[in-house]
Design a protein around this motif. Structure first.
Motif, PDB file in Angstrom:
ATOM      1  N   ALA A 187       1.213  -1.163  -0.229  1.00  0.00           N
ATOM      2  CA  ALA A 187      -0.060  -0.027  -0.257  1.00  0.00           C
ATOM      3  C   ALA A 187      -0.237   1.596  -0.482  1.00  0.00           C
ATOM      4  CB  ALA A 187      -1.376  -0.090   0.999  1.00  0.00           C
ATOM      5  N   TYR A 188       1.959   1.556   0.445  1.00  0.00           N
ATOM      6  CA  TYR A 188       2.374   1.860   0.658  1.00  0.00           C
ATOM      7  C   TYR A 188       4.357   2.220   0.523  1.00  0.00           C
ATOM      8  CZ  TYR A 188      -0.347   4.631   4.203  1.00  0.00           C
ATOM      9  OH  TYR A 188      -1.016   5.282   4.731  1.00  0.00           O
ATOM     10  N   PRO A 189       4.348   2.084  -1.627  1.00  0.00           N
ATOM     11  CA  PRO A 189       5.376   1.634  -1.863  1.00  0.00           C
ATOM     12  C   PRO A 189       6.710   3.351  -0.826  1.00  0.00           C
ATOM     13  CG  PRO A 189       4.054   3.043  -3.232  1.00  0.00           C
ATOM     14  CD  PRO A 189       3.445   2.966  -1.999  1.00  0.00           C
ATOM     15  N   LEU A 190       8.422   2.792  -1.306  1.00  0.00           N
ATOM     16  CA  LEU A 190       8.489   3.160  -0.171  1.00  0.00           C
ATOM     17  C   LEU A 190       9.491   4.942  -0.855  1.00  0.00           C
ATOM     18  CD1 LEU A 190      10.872   3.072   1.666  1.00  0.00           C
ATOM     19  CD2 LEU A 190      12.536   1.875   0.539  1.00  0.00           C
ATOM     20  N   ILE A 191       9.361   4.233  -2.307  1.00  0.00           N
ATOM     21  CA  ILE A 191      10.012   5.876  -2.498  1.00  0.00           C
ATOM     22  C   ILE A 191       8.908   6.876  -2.127  1.00  0.00           C
ATOM     23  CG2 ILE A 191      11.527   6.374  -4.768  1.00  0.00           C
ATOM     24  CD1 ILE A 191      12.774   4.122  -2.995  1.00  0.00           C
ATOM     25  N   PRO A 192       8.007   7.244  -3.168  1.00  0.00           N
ATOM     26  CA  PRO A 192       7.619   8.570  -2.968  1.00  0.00           C
ATOM     27  C   PRO A 192       7.344   8.643  -1.378  1.00  0.00           C
ATOM     28  CG  PRO A 192       6.138   6.564  -4.616  1.00  0.00           C
ATOM     29  CD  PRO A 192       7.325   5.866  -3.606  1.00  0.00           C
ATOM     30  N   TRP A 193       7.307   8.128  -0.647  1.00  0.00           N
ATOM     31  CA  TRP A 193       7.234   8.092   1.314  1.00  0.00           C
ATOM     32  C   TRP A 193       8.715   8.761   1.819  1.00  0.00           C
ATOM     33  CZ3 TRP A 193       2.702   9.571   2.752  1.00  0.00           C
ATOM     34  CH2 TRP A 193       1.648   8.611   2.220  1.00  0.00           C
ATOM     35  N   LEU A 194       9.161   8.115   1.272  1.00  0.00           N
ATOM     36  CA  LEU A 194      10.995   8.573   1.237  1.00  0.00           C
ATOM     37  C   LEU A 194      11.721   9.590   0.830  1.00  0.00           C
ATOM     38  CD1 LEU A 194      13.770   8.006   2.417  1.00  0.00           C
ATOM     39  CD2 LEU A 194      14.347   7.428   0.109  1.00  0.00           C
ATOM     40  N   GLY A 195      10.942  11.076   0.343  1.00  0.00           N
ATOM     41  CA  GLY A 195      11.130  12.065  -0.698  1.00  0.00           C
ATOM     42  C   GLY A 195      10.535  12.912   0.292  1.00  0.00           C
ATOM     43  N   ILE A 196       9.072  12.507   1.740  1.00  0.00           N
ATOM     44  CA  ILE A 196       8.688  13.384   2.505  1.00  0.00           C
ATOM     45  C   ILE A 196       9.574  13.152   3.663  1.00  0.00           C
ATOM     46  CG2 ILE A 196       6.771  13.809   4.209  1.00  0.00           C
ATOM     47  CD1 ILE A 196       5.100  12.329   1.395  1.00  0.00           C
ATOM     48  N   MET A 197      10.275  12.109   3.607  1.00  0.00           N
ATOM     49  CA  MET A 197      10.863  11.708   4.467  1.00  0.00           C
ATOM     50  C   MET A 197      11.843  12.705   5.399  1.00  0.00           C
ATOM     51  SD  MET A 197      12.440   8.411   6.717  1.00  0.00           S
ATOM     52  CE  MET A 197      11.153   7.805   7.879  1.00  0.00           C
ATOM     53  N   LEU A 198      12.423  12.687   3.669  1.00  0.00           N
ATOM     54  CA  LEU A 198      14.058  13.213   3.416  1.00  0.00           C
ATOM     55  C   LEU A 198      14.020  14.927   3.569  1.00  0.00           C
ATOM     56  CD1 LEU A 198      15.627  10.772   0.917  1.00  0.00           C
ATOM     57  CD2 LEU A 198      16.024  10.691   3.041  1.00  0.00           C
ATOM     58  N   VAL A 199      13.022  15.453   2.699  1.00  0.00           N
ATOM     59  CA  VAL A 199      12.768  17.421   2.802  1.00  0.00           C
ATOM     60  C   VAL A 199      12.468  16.936   4.209  1.00  0.00           C
ATOM     61  CG1 VAL A 199      11.025  18.574   2.762  1.00  0.00           C
ATOM     62  CG2 VAL A 199      11.859  16.972   0.949  1.00  0.00           C
ATOM     63  N   GLY A 200      11.613  16.196   4.926  1.00  0.00           N
ATOM     64  CA  GLY A 200      11.362  16.550   6.735  1.00  0.00           C
ATOM     65  C   GLY A 200      13.161  16.341   7.568  1.00  0.00           C
ATOM     66  N   TYR A 201      13.194  15.492   6.701  1.00  0.00           N
ATOM     67  CA  TYR A 201      14.957  15.734   7.870  1.00  0.00           C
ATOM     68  C   TYR A 201      15.549  17.079   7.609  1.00  0.00           C
ATOM     69  CZ  TYR A 201      20.044  13.820   8.472  1.00  0.00           C
ATOM     70  OH  TYR A 201      21.262  13.989   8.310  1.00  0.00           O
ATOM     71  N   ALA A 202      15.706  17.909   6.062  1.00  0.00           N
ATOM     72  CA  ALA A 202      16.161  18.753   5.517  1.00  0.00           C
ATOM     73  C   ALA A 202      15.590  19.734   7.111  1.00  0.00           C
ATOM     74  CB  ALA A 202      15.996  18.695   4.359  1.00  0.00           C
ATOM     75  N   CYS A 203      14.219  20.452   7.447  1.00  0.00           N
ATOM     76  CA  CYS A 203      13.626  20.998   8.399  1.00  0.00           C
ATOM     77  C   CYS A 203      14.117  20.810   8.410  1.00  0.00           C
ATOM     78  CB  CYS A 203      12.026  21.068   7.489  1.00  0.00           C
ATOM     79  SG  CYS A 203      11.395  21.131   5.685  1.00  0.00           S
ATOM     80  N   GLY A 204      15.131  19.860   9.754  1.00  0.00           N
ATOM     81  CA  GLY A 204      14.877  19.867  10.863  1.00  0.00           C
ATOM     82  C   GLY A 204      15.923  21.208  11.129  1.00  0.00           C
ATOM     83  N   GLN A 205      16.472  21.350  10.535  1.00  0.00           N
ATOM     84  CA  GLN A 205      17.703  22.491  10.775  1.00  0.00           C
ATOM     85  C   GLN A 205      16.517  23.564  11.237  1.00  0.00           C
ATOM     86  OE1 GLN A 205      19.391  22.874   6.971  1.00  0.00           O
ATOM     87  NE2 GLN A 205      21.775  21.916   8.258  1.00  0.00           N
TER      88      GLN A 205
END
Length: 385
Positions: A187-205
């Motif tokens: 139901a949740y293919p990895l790569i499209p959701w990974l993009g959201i996680m990586l943007v969230g990681y960068a917004c940690g700053q």
């Protein structure tokens, strides 16, 4: 580094909302046969009950990335990356065992559904490797995925079963009826959701900045994301495989406009839901009142809440069936079957009553576990749940 309560408040809010969707899935009378976002059969009330819960998954995934960044800032980079890797593996194991059993209550595991915990677990494993890169590079990779993965819609379905499975695990939501006694739903293919996680990681700053600086920035980012959503959605050219169209009246035309694709999450979906998430983060930033403190209790123990709420929702479905005159022998089984008798179910109004009741029931449990976890840092496994 001091814990950022804004994250806990926002995460707690979407966790409360998430439970509504799962109660509706398992208890609402037409849930077995009616798609709540099908504009030809739905009602505005049912559509919005489902639609508001779209906010949950992208917020979970985004804030998992943000929390990962803050975790790396608090401790040695190598040790923190190793923890991200182990946490990702633990989440995958939990998804395949305890979480999937909560979905189906089937000791034979005839069904396997890969949902948000799979996406977060897999994402953390990849992030543990990418975290060696400069933060801006990680964020750039995330943006490329978010803005570009819809191009892959043009890739035709594979005929080779192994290739289909790999592609589904990475890029495309797909159902695999493996046999008469086993089915897999990616139901949740990895790569499209990974993009959201990586943007969230960068917004940690951004979350490291003082409240008086980040609060208006969060607001501007949210408004900018929503403005871009409106522009791209209005153009109806790129960003979502399901374009909007005029409907029978203005309300349903509006519903068509916001009826974005979640499986997998489209660019339009990301812009809309993450835009709303940024507005919530801005509103929550610096807020300290009874409501935000209540939400924080849930937001501090997300995995504990997630597992427990699924078991309570499923037990509520069984209890509802028994109250309505069905017996345990009437509970069906089989691949992708929640186990609800065909005639069992409650109205949408009662769904809201059950939802609120379960959320309130979970409060003292989450409060106790949060306090226990905070007071026992020496117990290593508590960091994973």
């Amino acid at each position: 580094m001091k814990r950022v309560t804004t994250i806990d408040v926002t995460r707690g809010l979407v966790m409360v909302i998430m439970a509504l969707d799962h109660v509706r899935d398992l208890l609402h009378t037409p849930a077995l046969t009616q798609n709540p976002t099908d504009l030809t059969t739905t009602t505005p009330e049912l559509f919005l009950t489902r639609w508001i819960t779209h906010l949950c998954a992208p917020t979970f995934v985004f804030l998992s990335g943000t929390s990962a960044y803050l975790s790396l800032r608090k401790r040695n980079d190598v040790a923190a990356r190793r923890f991200l890797l182990k946490r990702g593996v633990v989440l995958l194991v939990l998804e395949l065992t305890i979480v999937n059993f909560a979905f189906w209550f089937d000791i034979h595991f005839q069904s396997l559904m890969l949902q948000v915990i799979y996406a977060i677990g897999g994402g953390l494993i990849i992030l543990s490797l990418l975290a060696k890169l400069p933060v801006k590079w990680v964020g750039a990779i995330g943006l490329i995925i978010v803005f570009g993965h819809n191009i892959l819609q043009i890739v035709p379905s594979f005929t080779d079963p192994a290739a289909r499975l790999i592609w589904a695990l990475l890029f495309r939501t797909e159902f695999f009826p493996i046999s008469s006694s086993f089915a897999l739903l990616a139901a949740y293919p990895l790569i499209p959701w990974l993009g959201i996680m990586l943007v969230g990681y960068a917004c940690g700053q951004l979350m490291e900045r003082p409240v008086e600086q980040r609060k208006p920035l969060l607001l501007r980012i949210g408004l900018g994301s929503l403005a871009l959503f409106i522009l791209l959605r209005f153009l109806n050219i790129y960003g979502d495989p399901a374009p909007w169209s005029p409907q029978k009246d203005g309300l349903f035309t509006f519903l068509s406009f916001i009826n974005v694709s979640k499986y997998p999450p489209s660019l339009i979906y990301d812009l809309l839901l993450l835009g709303l998430m940024f507005l919530i983060l801005s509103a929550a930033d610096g807020a300290n009142n009874a409501f935000t403190r209540w939400l924080t209790v849930y937001g501090k123990v997300p995995m504990f809440y997630y597992i427990l709420h699924w078991y309570l929702v499923h037990l509520s479905m069984i209890g509802m069936s028994l109250i309505q005159g069905y017996s345990l022998a009437d509970i069906p089984s089989g691949p992708l079957n929640f186990g609800r008798p065909a005639g069992a179910g409650i109205s949408l109004g009662l769904v809201y009553v059950v939802w609120i009741s379960l959320v309130l029931l979970l409060y003292p449990l989450c409060n106790w576990y949060g306090r226990y976890k905070a007071s026992h840092p020496e117990i290593g496994w508590l960091r994973y749940v």
